[in-house]
Design a protein around this motif. Structure first.
Motif, short mmCIF file in Angstrom:
data_model
loop_
_atom_site.label_atom_id
_atom_site.label_comp_id
_atom_site.label_asym_id
_atom_site.label_seq_id
_atom_site.Cartn_x
_atom_site.Cartn_y
_atom_site.Cartn_z
N GLY A 41 0.82 -1.20 0.00
CA GLY A 41 0.00 0.00 0.00
C GLY A 41 0.86 1.25 0.00
O GLY A 41 2.04 1.23 -0.32
N PHE A 42 0.25 2.38 0.37
CA PHE A 42 0.99 3.63 0.38
C PHE A 42 0.74 4.36 1.69
O PHE A 42 -0.24 4.10 2.39
N PRO A 43 1.63 5.28 2.08
CA PRO A 43 1.52 5.92 3.38
C PRO A 43 0.27 6.79 3.50
O PRO A 43 -0.15 7.43 2.53
N VAL A 44 -0.32 6.80 4.70
CA VAL A 44 -1.41 7.72 5.02
C VAL A 44 -1.10 8.34 6.37
O VAL A 44 -0.70 7.65 7.31
N ARG A 45 -1.28 9.63 6.46
CA ARG A 45 -0.94 10.36 7.67
C ARG A 45 -2.21 10.89 8.33
O ARG A 45 -3.17 11.25 7.65
N THR A 46 -2.15 10.97 9.64
CA THR A 46 -3.23 11.62 10.38
C THR A 46 -2.66 12.18 11.67
O THR A 46 -1.61 11.72 12.15
N GLN A 47 -3.35 13.15 12.22
CA GLN A 47 -2.91 13.82 13.43
C GLN A 47 -3.79 13.41 14.60
O GLN A 47 -5.01 13.56 14.54
#
Length: 536
Positions: A41-47
């Motif tokens: 898959g590919f990176p996903v960012r969240t805060q």
């Protein structure tokens, strides 16, 4: 409620894993995390409240793993309520699970699995989720084994449009030891339950970061996880942490599943002495190497296989016994979905067969006599071995009814007087299983935990795999996932296209039963499971 069959309480099979790290607690300054390594898959960012997480997205599901929801419970934080997770600087790799909570390795194996620094969770969210229902899973394992990462929430999240969270919590002595000197405020012994509450608070604060609705959180669990949900329903300090509850094969009301505070403190004092610590010396206990806690038997007489250190009632977490709380209606009044399986006992009885032989009749009688006392003749009269193909199957029926079916039904009846309840029984006697039959249990039937792979749609390592489903079983599993998700979304499992699931009525004792190619209502549950034998 009867103490029968504490002899058969056992951990579900779990996956062997990480190393033991039991160093003293470090200070908790902000730390710097590197970006995640390459992964599917590919990176996903969240805060989130502690910093930026970098997970992965694949096949329409975003996954963040090993997310700390509390500070490491090590050193001076051992046997204390969980503290908030530390803040980190930069991006934190959330592409792999964290350490599981310290426990013994696989049944039949040796050594340990996991570490004390284990208070993390895993999040599975549909890629397009917006204010989706949140389902927080509490794993089973007899309060001494298991991990949130043993359960894969991808299928449930993708198929049903819900955010799934799986949680680690402290286990064994680290999670449930009540000993003089460890009193913290008005709580002692229920550290694992407090961890679960801390995780639920974290979910309330951070659900929106994953596309979840912080105002729509359902807690669900099976076996010890179901017992945990059961306990949280009676805990005043858990009020407001969840909006709905699903309890699968996990009654907390039998006496073996909780301990009164006075009894727990006595056991804890004896255990402290066995560890070489004077009574009341918390510093000594906190200095004991974690592996010694696993290898030192808990003193006291108890039936084989019973949980030596269960949750404790009599403190601020569980002020009264769960049985009293349910009977009096002093519970957290949220909608509840609750049920059990037709053949819960087979999974526990099967390993008792020795040398390829059935359980001896005298052993069956003796165990019932030791555990049931004056009620023995009545119990044996209602489970005559001549009515079963093996003595083990008679024992299995007794376990099913006395420890699971009837206590679950009693809780259901109490809850239905104060809150909406939907009740079920899982009855697929051809459910896949990877365990071999034994001389005492030639067929596992609708065994304890058999429904889990239907609810998650993924393999449970060492137990069962939905790849073995027939088409009818696969259809049943999809229907069950839809019911579970509808309940999480609306507080009612019903929706268009599904068989009607009527709300539980104590006067009718109506349950929805799940079998391949048949979902229907029954009202003879108490008769089938001989619940009059187990009434007190």
């Amino acid at each position: 409620m009867t103490r029968t069959l504490s002899l058969l309480t056992a951990a579900l099979l779990t996956v062997a894993g990480a190393q033991d790290t039991t160093a003293p607690a470090p200070a908790v300054p902000p730390t710097t995390q590197s970006a995640p390594p390459a992964a599917p898959g590919f990176p996903v960012r969240t805060q989130v409240t502690s910093g930026t997480l970098v997970g992965r997205q694949d096949a329409g599901v975003r996954v963040w793993q090993g997310v700390p929801y509390a500070a490491p419970p090590v050193g001076e934080r051992r046997w204390r309520p969980p503290e908030p997770a530390p803040i980190w600087v930069g991006e934190r790799d959330a592409s792999r699970p964290g350490d599981v909570c310290l426990q013994r390795a696989l049944i039949g194996g040796s050594g340990t699995r996991g570490s004390e620094d284990c208070l993390s969770l895993n999040v599975y969210a549909p890629a397009t989720a917006t204010r989706a229902p949140v389902m927080v899973w509490i794993h089973g394992g007899s309060f001494r084994s298991g991990a949130g990462s043993d359960y894969d929430g991808r299928v449930l999240a993708r198929e049903q449009g819900v955010v799934v969270v799986t949680v680690n919590y402290r286990l064994g002595a680290l999670g449930f030891l009540a000993a003089p000197g460890l009193l913290e405020g008005r709580t002692v012994g229920n550290y694992g339950l407090l961890d679960q509450q801390a995780a639920l608070r974290w979910v309330r604060a951070n659900a929106a970061a994953f596309g979840g609705d912080p105002a729509n959180v359902t807690v669900f669990g099976e076996s010890a996880g179901g017992m945990s949900v059961c306990d949280q329903l009676t805990s005043p300090v858990a009020a407001g942490l969840f909006d709905k509850a699903i309890l699968q094969s996990g009654p907390c009301t039998p006496e073996i599943n909780t301990a009164p505070l006075v009894e727990a403190l006595k056991t804890g004092a004896d255990y402290a002495r066995a560890l070489g610590c004077p009574e009341g010396d918390a510093a000594c206990l906190r200095a004991v190497p974690a592996e010694r806690l696993l290898n030192t038997p808990v003193p006291g007489r108890r039936a084989p296989g019973s949980v030596a250190l269960p949750p404790v009632y009599g403190d601020a977490v569980l002020p009264r016994s769960p049985g009293e709380a349910f009977a009096s209606g002093q519970v957290n009044r949220v909608p509840v979905l609750i049920g059990s399986n037709l053949d819960e006992g087979t999974l526990f009885v099967a390993p008792l067969a020795q040398n390829g032989r059935d359980i001896p009749l005298w052993q069956f009688w003796g165990l019932v006599a030791v555990l049931e006392g004056w009620n023995t003749p009545r119990v044996l009269a209602n489970y005559p071995t001549r009515n079963y193909d093996t003595v083990g199957l008679a024992a299995s029926a007794l376990v099913t009814d006395g420890l699971f079916a009837c206590p679950v039904n009693d809780i259901t009846r109490h809850l239905a007087r104060v809150t909406p309840v939907y009740a079920y029984e899982f009855r697929d006697r051809t459910a896949p299983i990877e365990l071999r039959p034994t001389a005492s249990v030639p067929s596992y039937g609708a065994y304890h935990a058999a429904e889990i792979i239907s609810v998650f749609g993924t393999r449970l390592e060492g137990l069962a795999d939905p790849a073995k489903f027939t088409p009818a079983q696969a259809d049943l599993a999809r229907t069950m996932r839809a019911y579970w998700a509808n309940f999480a979304r609306f507080g009612n499992p019903n929706a268009g296209g599904l068989p009607e699931w009527p709300r539980f009525d104590p006067a009718r004792n109506n349950l929805l039963t799940f079998q391949p190619a048949f979902i229907g209502e029954r009202t003879d549950f108490r008769q089938e499971h001989r619940c009059d034998v187990w009434s007190r």
